[in-house]
Structure formats: structure tokens, C-alpha cells
Enzyme design. Structure first.
Site, PDB file in Angstrom:
ATOM      1  N   GLU A   1       3.691  -2.241  -0.329  1.00  0.00           N
ATOM      2  CA  GLU A   1       3.095  -2.548  -1.650  1.00  0.00           C
ATOM      3  C   GLU A   1       4.158  -2.306  -2.733  1.00  0.00           C
ATOM      4  O   GLU A   1       4.967  -1.378  -2.616  1.00  0.00           O
ATOM      5  CB  GLU A   1       1.926  -1.577  -1.874  1.00  0.00           C
ATOM      6  CG  GLU A   1       1.245  -1.683  -3.222  1.00  0.00           C
ATOM      7  CD  GLU A   1       0.273  -0.505  -3.481  1.00  0.00           C
ATOM      8  OE1 GLU A   1       0.607   0.658  -3.164  1.00  0.00           O
ATOM      9  OE2 GLU A   1      -0.822  -0.765  -4.014  1.00  0.00           O
TER      10      GLU A   1
ATOM     11  N   ASN B   1      -1.891  -6.427  -8.805  1.00  0.00           N
ATOM     12  CA  ASN B   1      -1.120  -5.814  -7.731  1.00  0.00           C
ATOM     13  C   ASN B   1      -1.284  -6.778  -6.549  1.00  0.00           C
ATOM     14  O   ASN B   1      -2.366  -6.871  -5.975  1.00  0.00           O
ATOM     15  CB  ASN B   1      -1.689  -4.422  -7.435  1.00  0.00           C
ATOM     16  CG  ASN B   1      -0.821  -3.643  -6.478  1.00  0.00           C
ATOM     17  OD1 ASN B   1       0.011  -4.207  -5.778  1.00  0.00           O
ATOM     18  ND2 ASN B   1      -1.032  -2.339  -6.449  1.00  0.00           N
TER      19      ASN B   1
ATOM     20  N   LYS C   1      -4.982  -7.254  -5.132  1.00  0.00           N
ATOM     21  CA  LYS C   1      -5.638  -6.012  -4.691  1.00  0.00           C
ATOM     22  C   LYS C   1      -7.046  -5.869  -5.273  1.00  0.00           C
ATOM     23  O   LYS C   1      -7.242  -5.924  -6.490  1.00  0.00           O
ATOM     24  CB  LYS C   1      -4.766  -4.822  -5.094  1.00  0.00           C
ATOM     25  CG  LYS C   1      -5.184  -3.479  -4.538  1.00  0.00           C
ATOM     26  CD  LYS C   1      -4.112  -2.437  -4.847  1.00  0.00           C
ATOM     27  CE  LYS C   1      -4.453  -1.064  -4.333  1.00  0.00           C
ATOM     28  NZ  LYS C   1      -3.373  -0.086  -4.634  1.00  0.00           N
TER      29      LYS C   1
ATOM     30  N   GLU D   1      -2.847   2.699 -11.989  1.00  0.00           N
ATOM     31  CA  GLU D   1      -3.104   1.329 -11.494  1.00  0.00           C
ATOM     32  C   GLU D   1      -4.257   0.675 -12.237  1.00  0.00           C
ATOM     33  O   GLU D   1      -4.259  -0.531 -12.469  1.00  0.00           O
ATOM     34  CB  GLU D   1      -3.425   1.361  -9.994  1.00  0.00           C
ATOM     35  CG  GLU D   1      -2.214   1.457  -9.120  1.00  0.00           C
ATOM     36  CD  GLU D   1      -2.561   1.137  -7.682  1.00  0.00           C
ATOM     37  OE1 GLU D   1      -2.921  -0.009  -7.375  1.00  0.00           O
ATOM     38  OE2 GLU D   1      -2.474   2.064  -6.852  1.00  0.00           O
TER      39      GLU D   1
ATOM     40  N   CYS E   1      -2.798  -1.058   0.189  1.00  0.00           N
ATOM     41  CA  CYS E   1      -2.926   0.393   0.021  1.00  0.00           C
ATOM     42  C   CYS E   1      -4.352   0.915   0.010  1.00  0.00           C
ATOM     43  O   CYS E   1      -4.955   1.090   1.044  1.00  0.00           O
ATOM     44  CB  CYS E   1      -2.165   0.856  -1.212  1.00  0.00           C
ATOM     45  SG  CYS E   1      -1.895   2.640  -1.137  1.00  0.00           S
TER      46      CYS E   1
HETATM   47  N1  CDV Z   1      -1.299   2.800  -4.156  1.00  0.00           N
HETATM   48  C1  CDV Z   1      -2.503   3.305  -3.806  1.00  0.00           C
HETATM   49  O1  CDV Z   1      -3.478   2.573  -3.741  1.00  0.00           O
HETATM   50  N2  CDV Z   1      -2.569   4.636  -3.556  1.00  0.00           N
HETATM   51  C2  CDV Z   1      -3.792   5.332  -3.262  1.00  0.00           C
HETATM   52  C3  CDV Z   1      -3.763   6.784  -3.693  1.00  0.00           C
HETATM   53  C4  CDV Z   1      -3.693   6.960  -5.135  1.00  0.00           C
HETATM   54  C5  CDV Z   1      -5.011   7.515  -3.237  1.00  0.00           C
HETATM   55  C6  CDV Z   1      -4.128   5.299  -1.785  1.00  0.00           C
HETATM   56  O2  CDV Z   1      -5.286   5.022  -1.449  1.00  0.00           O
HETATM   57  O3  CDV Z   1      -3.267   5.621  -0.956  1.00  0.00           O
END
Ligand code: CDV
Length: 300
Positions: A41, A102, A119, A138, A164
């Protein structure tokens, strides 16, 4: 299949320096016979949502791509075509209408765009929270992706994308599972310190694999989870990138928290073992029993 984990990207690293690293990993993947390589990401810059940057809009804007490919990323597409290898890449997208997402893209072995994903689940907060050791903005810097989870026929199978935080939500996998997905590609940036509840810090590694292994098994799909790990601008992030089989088993795992390529031979027909038996959706699912899931966000 190649999972191209990245180590930290410093604030002052240029796009060209980062693309050099991506090209090196892409060449290594090609040398090892990969047909597709997955990057993390926001793979072109440092993880900028850790800073409140509203006073410096030029700096904030410098982290977004206004074109894909753009002048610095064209090399990646050219290299993919030259090596006849596909790739997944996460980046910050600024559209011509000024919208910010994102985003990840899937590019085929001819350097042509297969699909784009924005995202869906944006973690963190909207406002500056100075009591945190670092921010997770974010929800300030991106809009929630409006398009949901699609799948694309490519690389001889049915491919899906997520980013993510999406990997923590069972709906992510299920929506793609219902579209017969055979491989889900997920880039991530996961700081080891979770400010709202630090009791979760020692469980980051466990939770990371727990959710992706469950998502793979329960939907009979491959899952490729690729980190940007290590200490980036003082923030330590989880590495432990993985390639997970439809059985839920990890078949390859990163050993370092730096730039590292994992390779696995991923037979998409393995998905059938699960999709046609224990998780034969047509035979066993009871969607009429699951109405709560789409009717409401919580118990309200
Ligand atoms: N980039 C992310 O989405 N990170 C989140 C953190 C902040 C909890 C994740 O779910 O890994």
C-alpha cells in the site's frame, strides 16, 4: 507469484529512488519465474498520513499521483512489459476533479491496466490528535472508496484487490468470494503501536495473519499480503508479508523487515478443493439469515 515487501521509505526519498527499488524487486521476481509481483500500500512514498500536514498543502500534494503512469512511474510499466510480468501497486491518487483515494492498480504482463481499486475501509481519524505519538490521518487525506470490491479475470484466474485495513473485515473477502475470487492481493502499512488501544500492540503479528488466513480459508482463495515494514521516520511497522493458500496455510513468509521478495508456486485450482466442498456457497450458504450484515452498520 512474487510478494515484494518493502522496507522503510524516508520522507526525502525521491520517486525515482523508490521506483529503482521496485524495479530491482520486479527483476528479481522475473528471474525467479514470477508472472505477477505484488507491492505494498502507498508504495511510492513514505506513509504520510502519520503527519498533520494541513499547513503545508504543497507537501501534502507531493505525496499523490495525478497520473498513472506518470513521468516517474512509466518506468515500472515499461519494465513490466519488457519482462512480461504483471504487478499490483498501491499509491495515493489525486484525480483531475480533486478527489483523493488510497488506491491500488493491477497491471498485466503487457503493461496494460487490468483494474483499479479504491480503499473501502479507511482507518484512523479526521482531525489532528496531538496526544498521539504519531497521527493516522487516512480519514482526512482520503475519501472512502465508492466502488466496492470487484474482481478481474487475469493471469489465468479471478483476481481481487484490497488495501491494508480492509484485510481485517470478513466482508472484504466474502464480497470477492461471492464473485468466485481465486487470488486476493493486499498491500499494507501497519504501525506496531496502535494509539487507541496499545494492549493490541503485542498482537499485531497474530492479528495480521489471523485475518488473512481466515479470509483465504473461508472463501477458498489465495491471499497475498505485502507489507511496507520496518522503522520509517521513527515509526516501526509490521513486516511479515505472506503468501497464503486456500487451505489457510502460509506457504511463504518474509524473514526480514526490509526489501524482500517472497516467491510461491500458486496453483489456482487448489481453490476448488474448498469452493466445491466445505464452502460450496450455493449448497450451504443461508443469505436470508445474514440480512443484518447489509441492513445496518451496528446494532442500532
Ligand atoms: N494503513 C492501514 O490501514 N493501517 C491500519 C492500522 C492503522 C490499524 C491497519 O489496519 O493495519
Amino acid at each position: 507469484m512474487g510478494a515484494a515487501q518493502l522496507g522503510p521509505i524516508a520522507k526525502d526519498n525521491t520517486r525515482n529512488e523508490v521506483v529503482d527499488r521496485l524495479v530491482t524487486l520486479m527483476k528479481e521476481a522475473s528471474d525467479q519465474g514470477c508472472e505477477l509481483v505484488v507491492f505494498p500500500e502507498l508504495a511510492l512514498t513514505t506513509f504520510f498520513p502519520r503527519w498533520y500536514l494541513d499547513d503545508v498543502p504543497e507537501e501534502l500534494n507531493s505525496y499523490y499521483e495525478t497520473e498513472m503512469p506518470g513521468p516517474e512511474t512509466q518506468r515500472l510499466f515499461d519494465q513490466a512489459k519488457l519482462l512480461s510480468i504483471g504487478f499490483y501497486l498501491g499509491y495515493a491518487e489525486l484525480t483531475s476533479e480533486g478527489r483523493r483515494f488510497n488506491t491500488s492498480i493491477l497491471v498485466d504482463e503487457n503493461g496494460s491496466l487490468v483494474g483499479k481499486y479504491r480503499k473501502v475501509h479507511l482507518p484512523g481519524h479526521e482531525e489532528h490528535e496531538p496526544e498521539r505519538p504519531f497521527q493516522h490521518l487516512e480519514r482526512r487525506y482520503f475519501e472512502e472508496g465508492p466502488d466496492g470490491f470487484s474482481v478481474w479475470e487475469a493471469f489465468g484466474g479471478v483476481m481481487g484487490m484490497a488495501l491494508c485495513n480492509d484485510r481485517r473485515w470478513p466482508e472484504t473477502y466474502r464480497v470477492m468470494g461471492l464473485q468466485n475470487v481465486e487470488m486476493i492481493l493486499i498491500g499494507y502499512n501497519t504501525p506496531l503501536h496502535y494509539a487507541p488501544d496499545p494492549s493490541q500492540n503485542p498482537l499485531q503479528s497474530f492479528h495480521n495473519h489471523l485475518v488473512m488466513q481466515a479470509g483465504a480459508y473461508q472463501n477458498g482463495t489465495w491471499v497475498i499480503g505485502v507489507a511496507k515494514g520496518g522503522v520509517e521516520e521513527g515509526v516501526d511497522s509490521l513486516a511479515e508479508s505472506v503468501i497464503i493458500a486456500p487451505s489457510g496455510q502460509i506457504v511463504a513468509q518474509a524473514k526480514t523487515s526490509g526489501d524482500e521478495l517472497l516467491v510461491a508456486d500458486c496453483d489456482l485450482d487448489w481453490c476448488k478443493h474448498y469452493k466445491d466442498t466445505l464452502f460450496d456457497f450455493d449448497r450451504y450458504r443461508r443469505p436470508e439469515m445474514y440480512e443484518f450484515i447489509t441492513r445496518q452498520k451496528t446494532d442500532q
